[in-house]
Design a protein around this motif. Structure first.
Motif, short mmCIF file in Angstrom:
data_model
loop_
_atom_site.label_atom_id
_atom_site.label_comp_id
_atom_site.label_asym_id
_atom_site.label_seq_id
_atom_site.Cartn_x
_atom_site.Cartn_y
_atom_site.Cartn_z
N GLY A 65 0.82 -1.20 0.00
CA GLY A 65 0.00 0.00 0.00
C GLY A 65 0.86 1.25 0.00
O GLY A 65 2.09 1.19 -0.13
N ALA A 66 0.22 2.37 0.18
CA ALA A 66 0.92 3.65 0.11
C ALA A 66 1.59 4.04 1.42
O ALA A 66 2.27 5.06 1.49
CB ALA A 66 -0.05 4.75 -0.30
N THR A 67 1.43 3.24 2.48
CA THR A 67 1.99 3.60 3.80
C THR A 67 3.08 2.64 4.23
O THR A 67 3.29 2.42 5.42
CB THR A 67 0.87 3.63 4.84
N GLU A 68 3.78 2.05 3.30
CA GLU A 68 4.83 1.09 3.66
C GLU A 68 5.94 1.81 4.43
O GLU A 68 6.42 2.87 4.02
CB GLU A 68 5.41 0.44 2.40
N ASP A 69 6.36 1.22 5.57
CA ASP A 69 7.34 1.86 6.45
C ASP A 69 8.65 1.08 6.58
O ASP A 69 9.42 1.33 7.51
CB ASP A 69 6.74 2.06 7.83
N GLY A 70 8.88 0.14 5.68
CA GLY A 70 10.13 -0.61 5.72
C GLY A 70 10.11 -1.81 6.64
O GLY A 70 11.11 -2.53 6.73
N SER A 71 9.01 -2.02 7.35
CA SER A 71 8.95 -3.17 8.25
C SER A 71 8.76 -4.48 7.50
O SER A 71 9.06 -5.55 8.03
CB SER A 71 7.81 -2.98 9.25
N ARG A 72 8.27 -4.38 6.27
CA ARG A 72 8.09 -5.60 5.46
C ARG A 72 9.17 -5.68 4.39
O ARG A 72 9.69 -4.67 3.92
CB ARG A 72 6.71 -5.60 4.81
N ARG A 73 9.49 -6.91 4.00
CA ARG A 73 10.52 -7.14 3.01
C ARG A 73 9.97 -7.98 1.87
O ARG A 73 8.88 -8.56 1.95
CB ARG A 73 11.73 -7.85 3.62
N THR A 74 10.77 -8.02 0.82
CA THR A 74 10.35 -8.81 -0.34
C THR A 74 10.45 -10.30 -0.08
O THR A 74 9.91 -11.10 -0.84
CB THR A 74 11.24 -8.47 -1.54
N GLY A 75 11.12 -10.66 1.02
CA GLY A 75 11.16 -12.05 1.41
C GLY A 75 12.27 -12.84 0.75
O GLY A 75 12.89 -12.41 -0.21
#
Length: 661
Positions: A65-75
């Motif tokens: 989404g538009a609020t990605e904060d870097g806590s998720r990765r491409t895996g």
């Protein structure tokens, strides 16, 4: 039992890390002969490739989404290791269709491996509006990153969207960041597949994953990172400057070494973390700069450790380990400058294995009685803890995040603060030693005084016999060898009385060396003493037997001559000129000086003290009028000024009269 079990587990992990790092390095050296490190692709959009199956059949889709904060990765669910490092996009697509992409085991690191790694993932925008994203590589030590994207779900065709290299100019990067960042955009409801190639060239540690950010969130995060690092660097700079000031005050070499060590840390971490490339060397950056900066920092650190712990004096055998660490740092520096990556990897591994030696030596010095060595051991252990945690992260035992990413420079900062405290303890110890030395010196003086009094009493008879010789010596100035003040006054008084009986004229010349204090201040008292000696010898050579010459004190001299007024003034000018030609040799070169001269002509029934007062008054006027001149004291003429090459006269009237000669 729990503590012993925990210690055993930590020892087992340390042993594993040691042999794993050593075996990985040896394996890398054997494999490097077969790998030349070629680049893939000629530029953005240069390679095209397609899959035969829909995107959904190859891997897990990540909703963004538009609020990605870097806590998720491409895996790391679909990663392929290209051991040759030469595979292009078509080869990667074939490996993907063949099922060669598998989940990466461990906490995210590939470990020390040769070749390159490919990662496959799909991003999906479930919203009703376009979403711009920034995909950030999690680490800084990567030589090249290529990204290929496809938005077709039925027959996906991939096109290159990014080709980033460490050696390229920083201005070519699409996003202003010290790490590789790939900007992407997903339309409303769009799914886009990515194939990303991570290449460390030859061998290296790779984290085949990327953080997912919105552009604003990444910008704020990067600003925060820069601020934190600036704080750490600023603190190290202040500590280094303080150490420099203390070193200049105490002349203690370890403080100067600590100053250089602190600056080398700033350069090393700024280069290793990519900020040197971002802000300083924006063009032509090379991986060898990181190794070179690290080598210089290690070398400066070992030199400081050796000076601070005084290993050469107190632990000569362990000092050999310090010398080995210094030689290894020089080898690392040379391999970095020559860009021999194999030797650099071996040197870095050896340096990390030898680093705990400083803690061991510090503990030994503490056992020997050095309290500051205990604090040093704590600071160095904190640095080792940060480097050890980095090794766990690089080997895949700990997940990579921003906290442990900046843990090594943070531990370096804490090490600097802790060791600065140890330096303070050392400074206090040196001060106490100085006070103790002063007390011992005073006790020695007291003892010497008692002994001297006994010797004086025992040798009273000898001193009585030497009394006559001492009286003779008391009439002579010990520095210049001419009459001292008492001797001059006595001899001058006799000479004046003799001249008065014979009706002969007398004149008194008083000399003062101009700016004599500056000679002492700028060149030392030794040069000042030599100037006084040469001045006296020069005047003495120009005198007659009937002239009386002596030193009144400091840089003031007096000369009594039996001459008329014109002859006296002529003699004064001649002596002034001769004095200006005197040269005193010193380490800084030749020192020249001049003299101001006050002249007083004797009158009937005048004493030497009266002549001295009038000559001193004239000398004062000579100084007032610019020095290097002759001034005559007279009561006959009004005020008159002249230059340095003329004589002047002073009057006893309320307004001082100066007369040129």
């Amino acid at each position: 039992m729990n503590v012993l079990a925990l210690f055993s587990r930590l020892a087992g992990v340390s042993t594993r890390l040691f042999f794993l790092g050593l075996s990985g390095t040896v394996w890398a050296l054997l494999c490097m002969q077969a790998h030349a490190g070629v680049s893939v692709g000629a530029g953005k959009g240069a390679q095209l490739g397609s899959l035969s199956e829909p995107l959904s059949s190859y891997g897990m889709t990540i909703d963004v989404g538009a609020t990605e904060d870097g806590s998720r990765r491409t895996g790391q669910a679909a990663v392929w290791h290209d051991t040759s490092g030469r595979a292009d996009l078509m080869a990667a697509l074939q490996a993907l269709e063949a099922g060669a992409f598998r989940a990466l085991p461990g906490a995210g690191s590939t470990g020390l491996q040769k070749g390159s790694y490919w990662s496959f993932f799909v991003l999906h925008n479930p919203t009703d509006f376009p979403v711009p994203l920034h995909l950030e590589y999690v680490d800084h030590q990567l030589i090249r990153l290529q990204a290929f994207a496809s938005s077709s779900n039925t027959t996906p065709e991939f096109v290159e969207v990014a080709n980033l290299a460490m050696g390229e100019g920083f201005t070519k990067r699409p996003v202003f960041h010290n790490r590789f960042v790939v900007p992407v955009a997903l339309e409303a409801g769009e799914s886009k597949a990515f194939l990303v190639r991570f290449d460390s060239e030859e061998v290296g540690f790779v984290f085949p994953s990327m953080r997912i950010w919105s552009p604003d969130a990444l910008s704020k995060s990067h600003t925060g990172e820069t601020a934190v690092l600036s704080f750490l660097f600023g603190g190290i700079t202040l500590i280094s400057l303080f150490s420099l000031i203390v070193g200049l005050t105490t002349r203690e070499p370890s403080f100067f070494a600590y100053f250089v060590y602190g600056l080398s840390k700033i350069v090393a971490w700024g280069t290793i973390l990519g900020f040197t490339h971002q802000y300083v060397l924006r063009e032509g950056f090379h991986w060898s700069y990181m190794s070179a900066a690290g080598a210089v920092s290690i070398l400066c650190g070992v030199i400081f450790d050796r000076l601070f712990l005084q290993t050469r004096k107190y632990t000569p055998k362990l000092d050999l380990v310090m010398i080995l660490m210094m030689l290894n740092a020089l080898v690392l520096l040379g391999s970095a400058l020559l860009q021999i990556k194999a030797v650099a990897l071996v040197s870095i591994t050896l340096a990390l294995l030898l680093y705990p030696a400083s803690t061991v030596i510090a503990i030994v010095r503490w056992r020997q009685g050095s309290s500051e060595a205990a604090v040093f051991a704590v600071g160095w252990t904190l640095l080792l803890a940060g480097l050890f945690f980095q090794a766990l992260r690089d080997l895949g035992y700990v997940h990579h995040n921003l906290v442990n990413y900046y843990l090594p420079p943070l531990s370096s900062f804490i090490e600097m603060v802790t060791i600065m405290a140890a330096m303070g303890i050392k400074l206090r110890r040196l001060r106490l030693q100085g006070l103790e030395s002063e007390r011992q010196y005073r006790r020695h003086l007291e003892q010497s005084k008692v002994k001297l009094e006994g010797l004086v009493r025992a040798r009273t008879e000898e001193l009585e016999k030497a009394k006559h010789q001492a009286e003779l010596e008391a009439r002579t100035d010990p520095l210049t060898g001419i009459r001292n003040r008492r001797s001059f006054l006595a001899d001058a008084d006799l000479s004046i009385k003799r001249a008065q009986r014979k009706g002969e004229p007398v004149s008194l010349l008083m000399f003062d060396i101009d700016h004599f204090k500056s000679i002492n201040d700028n060149h030392g008292h030794g040069v000042g003493d030599e100037a006084l000696r040469q001045f006296s010898q020069t005047i003495q050579r120009k005198l007659r037997e009937t002239d009386v010459f002596g030193r009144l004190g400091g840089e003031e001299f007096a000369l009594l001559i039996t001459e008329t007024r014109p002859d006296s003034l002529h003699t004064a000018e001649r002596l002034r000129d001769i004095i200006s030609q005197i040269r005193v040799e010193c380490p800084a070169g030749s020192v020249q000086f001049t003299s101001s001269i006050g002249v007083a002509l004797g009158t009937e029934h005048e004493t030497v003290e009266q002549l001295l007062r009038r000559a001193d008054h004239a000398l004062y006027c000579a100084k007032e009028r610019g020095r290097n001149i002759v001034v005559e004291y007279t009561a006959e003429r009004g005020p008159d000024a002249s230059g340095p090459s003329h004589s002047e006269a002073a009057s006893t009237e309320p307004a001082l009269s100066l007369e040129p000669t």
